[in-house]
Design a protein around this motif. Sequence first.
Motif, PDB file in Angstrom:
ATOM      1  N   PRO A  90       0.931  -1.270  -0.154  1.00 55.23           N
ATOM      2  CA  PRO A  90      -0.085   0.191   0.038  1.00 55.23           C
ATOM      3  C   PRO A  90       0.920   0.968  -0.114  1.00 55.23           C
ATOM      4  N   TYR A 146      -0.691   4.918  -0.740  1.00 58.59           N
ATOM      5  CA  TYR A 146      -1.436   6.215  -0.516  1.00 58.59           C
ATOM      6  C   TYR A 146      -2.123   6.089   0.706  1.00 58.59           C
ATOM      7  N   GLU A 147      -2.256   4.923   1.391  1.00 57.76           N
ATOM      8  CA  GLU A 147      -2.701   4.499   2.428  1.00 57.76           C
ATOM      9  C   GLU A 147      -1.700   4.568   3.710  1.00 57.76           C
ATOM     10  N   VAL A 148      -0.363   4.777   3.430  1.00 54.46           N
ATOM     11  CA  VAL A 148       0.723   4.766   4.282  1.00 54.46           C
ATOM     12  C   VAL A 148       0.536   6.217   4.903  1.00 54.46           C
ATOM     13  N   SER A 149       0.815   6.465   6.302  1.00 51.82           N
ATOM     14  CA  SER A 149       1.019   7.730   6.819  1.00 51.82           C
ATOM     15  C   SER A 149       1.968   8.474   6.116  1.00 51.82           C
ATOM     16  N   GLN A 155       5.437   7.463   2.718  1.00 47.64           N
ATOM     17  CA  GLN A 155       4.813   7.063   1.350  1.00 47.64           C
ATOM     18  C   GLN A 155       5.693   7.070   0.324  1.00 47.64           C
ATOM     19  N   GLN A 205       0.901  16.492   1.940  1.00 48.99           N
ATOM     20  CA  GLN A 205      -0.010  15.495   1.291  1.00 48.99           C
ATOM     21  C   GLN A 205       0.422  15.918  -0.194  1.00 48.99           C
ATOM     22  N   LYS A 229      -3.172  15.016  -5.930  1.00 48.82           N
ATOM     23  CA  LYS A 229      -3.727  13.722  -6.676  1.00 48.82           C
ATOM     24  C   LYS A 229      -4.266  14.408  -8.245  1.00 48.82           C
TER      25      LYS A 229
END
Length: 421
Positions: free
Chosen positions: A48, A50-53, A57, A195, A198
């Motif tokens: 994973p 983008y689920e990682v903190s 990432q 972040q 996207k």
Amino acid sequence: MGTRNDHRAGRRRVAVAALLPLLLVAGCGPGGSGAAAGSEPPKPTPTPVYEVSLGGQLAAVTRATKEAGNAAFTSTLSYGSARGTAVDRSTGTQDYTANTARVERVFKVPHTFPGQAAADMFGSRSGGPAVRETYAIHGSEIDFRTRQGDWLRYSSRGPKELTDLMDGLLQRAGDAAPYGGTLAELVRMAREKEQPVKGADGSRTYKLDVPPRLARYGLPNSVGNMLVEGEDSRAVDLTVVADDKGRLLKATADYTPVLDVLRKAGMPRAITSVKAEYVLTGHGATKVPAAGDRDGKTEDAAKVLRPLAETKPGACGSTDTGLDDVELIRPVACGADADLRVFGQLKFKESFEGDDGFAFAEKRSSDLCGRKFGAAPSAWVRDARPTGTYYANGSPTVSIGSNNAEVEGDYTCYVRVSDRG
């Protein structure tokens, strides 16, 4: 008559090590302890990303890229000036599973590029023929194809006194990818603080400011080690783009903000920008030549190369080695295969005033090599290219005490006798 110190080889060597945080991601595949005997082994769960903190990432991007199995890549390093850009580009394919790569490198300095900067930084001349090199990477071993079509094999398992001189080429065996010395290594280490943006296709774009001491890992050692002393300097601008599956697509870095650090370490002032780019395509669908799929014999580089510092005056050598400097050469007869000819070896230990012992050593070695150039047999120096130009190559040791400052120099004086490289 002129002299040029070979900055590529004469630059101070600095051993550095990085302790990297390890992000562990656990995943469970289908099946379990009750799976029937003989059934297909469970497939690993994709990493994973983008689920990682936040902060982990980009490390996950590196793992997801490796899980694709293979990819094609292009790595480009550009040195800008007011009169043109020198471009060092490597293009190839790499197999993450087998840890192999096949790479073609082309380095071109345009005729408009400042000549002194080309000589001092790259050891080449403006407008000279492009440097074209082929590498085969398999694990920690790097094979370089010579002009004759044979291969020199470099390995860290050789004698330390030689492998220390091979560090720039040994870096081509990467950690983040089979082919090293690229921004892939920096992406693996960087830690994002904001972040990503996207895209409509599910891709993510990360913007980061990276301190010079970390940013150096995205460059070949010959340039990256110049940033070791840049702790308090401005940051390098890094942009990373990953696809919807978290696989690396592109990374770009602008090292221009840290030119002050690079110049203090020897980069000519005529170079006004340094930029790097790394692009990946064909994830999981790229064919990579097998390690043994090639012609020509292979020789152990540690057995056929010799330190320039141990070459007797009057002897010639080839720089067709794949190395970015001349500290190791292949001894050859003087003639068509030779790239340089040594006309002197010198040592000195002297006191100096001021706080820049390295600049003092550079000037002193140039002066002493100049004397040897004037006294050398005509046959040793008459083919110098450019005419009347000689080089001083070495690594000084500077000692500064409360009452005295001394510099010790150990230098080789030589001329270039070919326009190759």
